[in-house]
Design a protein around this motif. Structure first.
Motif, short mmCIF file in Angstrom:
data_model
loop_
_atom_site.label_atom_id
_atom_site.label_comp_id
_atom_site.label_asym_id
_atom_site.label_seq_id
_atom_site.Cartn_x
_atom_site.Cartn_y
_atom_site.Cartn_z
N GLU A 140 34.68 34.74 46.04
CA GLU A 140 35.97 34.86 46.72
C GLU A 140 35.98 35.93 47.80
N CYS A 199 30.52 38.06 44.79
CA CYS A 199 31.77 37.37 44.48
C CYS A 199 31.98 36.22 45.45
N HIS A 255 32.33 40.81 47.36
CA HIS A 255 31.94 42.06 46.69
C HIS A 255 30.65 41.82 45.88
N CYS A 278 38.56 41.11 42.25
CA CYS A 278 39.52 40.01 42.35
C CYS A 278 39.38 38.95 41.26
ZN LIG Z 1 35.92 39.31 44.48
#
Ligand SMILES: [Zn+2]
Ligand SMILES: Cc1ncc(COP(=O)(O)O)c(C=O)c1O
Lengths: 91, 434
Positions: free
Chosen positions: B39, B37, B42, B55
């Motif tokens: 952001e 991810c 993960h 997220c």
């Molecule tokens: Zn994420």
């Protein structure tokens, strides 16, 4: 107000695999609260810690992106379809 | 059940053992290690996942890169597979039918440079790809992923060029395609898809509506690989090859500054990712470079946010002749802002008239006929020079992402015969042409 909510694949763990569920509420915020009452934890996936829509999720009431409407305060008339969709780049 | 819809987060039904999952073969994704991810970091295993289960952030391909040398790359084919060690594709990718895009020309643009007052300028001309846009690069990578994941259908929502590339690549690979476009697209883009696929679907709405529909279909239909939805992490990596090629064609060095069109923002962010990887792998010297984004004023949510100094990108309803850039809710817009700010570049926008002027300018200075997206990019380059935002003493690259024959209508009123005369010398002499 009863509405139907389309659930994206990554949130179907909360809905037992269901891709479409029903919820109550006359604004998007109320619908998300009601959704969370039935499927605990789902709201926190859609909203960030400050309670705003996460940056990479798009929510539609009918065909309209709520960012063009009133965001979480967007009215959700009876029977409307709400879609929760991850934002994707590339076209 | 097709592997394509197996989501890493879908639980098995309690009590019944999950059916043995037929995963992708070993090495299906080359040196790629996982999807991470952007952001929150993960990670999920490599597969048809595109949104972070924590997220919603975009998943990106993460790698364990081996040592790669310039010589190994130079010994590769004259297409994007010369960089296959840096892409999520198997080592035998060249054995699978695809359109073999890439290694397009990097032209030094002396006339345009003189016209604009820039010391050294190059045009990276991606209009010479198999279906005449940079999209053939991303589609080749998406096709590899779709094949390794056993997809039954290859699909996309598109502003036009992507549809052309998906339809052509699917035809060559022998996999059925379904491509979705806004119904008001340019006729040449419609024909360029319909000639390759039986299933071109025009949707009443703009690209953002088409994108929403595709995401919904991807959530329901088994075995569909939407190149820019459920296999998007693989697709997006294809854009890195534009950055690799520019560096290699400059003699393994990075340009000082580069101007790139922005629709969803994916391509711009991937060129930056490519430059960063080349530095990390020691293939080019580490040096500062500036990245500039180009939008049309009728669809400029990223430029507006850049100028306002915010991170909040307000979606817009597009209204511009630059239809290939007409994405009103750009998912990677935030990362475009990050890249342009971090590198000291900018995001700028120009009017449709300036787009038309720039198409003619590039054509008449360099003999390159670009579509409206390239007009936007060259026009923004010009505006950046005029406003003093771009340092004209630095080596500059501008990317032409698509061919002008696809958007003929945009300038057919601006250019044409200077006179219509009888086939006689007298008529010519009387015409005052010379
Ligand atoms: Zn994420
Ligand atoms: C010719 C052309 N240039 C640029 C773009 C923008 O790419 P991105 O969506 O990656 O920003 C597109 C398509 O979306 C395109 O067709």
């Amino acid at each position: 107000m009863s509405v139907s909510v389309r659930i994206p694949t990554i949130l179907r763990t909360y809905t037992g695999g269901e891709s479409e569920v029903s919820a109550e509420g006359d604004t998007l915020a109320a619908v998300l609260d009601d959704l969370d009452a039935s499927y605990a934890g789902i709201r926190a996936r859609i909203l960030d810690d400050a309670g705003a829509l996460r940056r990479f999720v798009n929510v539609y009431v009918g065909n309209d992106d709520v960012r063009f409407l009133e965001d979480l305060a967007t009215p959700t008339p009876d029977g409307v379809q709400i879609s929760v969709i991850p934002a994707v780049a590339g076209g | 059940m097709s592997t394509l819809l197996d989501d890493t987060t879908t639980p098995g039904t309690a009590g019944t053992p999950a059916p043995a999952k037929k995963g992708p073969r070993d090495g299906a994704f080359g040196n790629a290690r996982a999807l991470a991810c952007r952001e929150c970091g993960h990670e999920v295993e490599l597969g048809p996942s595109y949104a972070c289960p924590e997220c919603f952030g975009p998943l990106e391909v993460a790698y364990d890169f081996p040592a790669v040398t310039r010589e190994e790359i130079a010994a590769g084919p004259r297409n994007i597979w010369r960089y296959k060690a840096l892409l999520p594709v198997p080592t035998d990718i060249e054995q699978s039918p695809n359109t073999e895009p890439g290694f397009t020309r990097l032209l030094e643009a002396k006339n345009l440079a003189r016209e604009l007052g820039i010391d050294r300028l190059w045009v990276k001309d991606d209009s010479t790809n198999p279906t005449n846009s940079f999209k053939d690069r991303v589609v080749a990578c998406a096709l590899s992923a779709a094949r390794e994941l056993d997809a039954k259908v290859f699909a996309c929502p598109s502003t036009g060029n992507l549809a052309n590339a998906v339809a052509a690549a699917g035809a060559r690979a022998g996999i059925p395609t379904v491509v979705f476009i806004p119904s008001n697209l340019e006729t040449p883009k419609k024909v360029n898809s319909a000639v390759f696929t039986e299933k071109l679907v025009a949707v009443d709405g703009n690209y953002d509506d088409v994108n929403k529909l595709a995401s919904e279909i991807a959530g329901e239909e088994e075995g569909w690989a939407f190149v820019n939805v459920n296999v998007r992490p693989f697709y997006a990596e294809g854009s890195k090859t534009l950055g690799y090629e520019i560096a290699e064609q400059l003699g393994w060095r990075l340009p000082d500054q580069i101007v790139i069109p922005v629709a969803s923002g994916s391509q711009l962010t991937k060129v930056d990712k490519a430059f960063q990887e080349l530095i990390k792998l020691g293939l080019v010297e580490d040096k500062p470079y500036k990245v500039y984004g180009a939008q049309a004023a009728g669809c400029s949510p990223v430029s507006v946010a850049y100028k306002a100094g915010t991170d909040a990108i307000r979606p817009v309803k597009p209204d511009t002749i630059a239809k290939s850039l007409a994405i009103g809710n750009p998912a990677d817009g935030i990362y475009v802002l990050d890249v342009c700010r971090r590198t000291g570049g900018a995001v700028e926008d120009i009017t449709d008239d300036e787009v038309r002027d720039a198409i003619v300018l590039l054509a008449r200075t360099e003999g390159i006929f670009t579509e409206t997206a390239g007009g936007t990019t060259v026009g923004v380059l010009k505006k950046l020079v005029e406003s003093g935002q771009l340092d004209t003493s630095l080596e500059t690259v501008v990317i032409n992402t698509g061919h002008g024959l696809k958007t003929l209508d945009a300038i057919s009123d601006r250019v044409g015969p200077v006179a219509t005369i009888a086939p006689t010398y007298d008529a010519f002499a009387a015409s005052g042409i010379v």
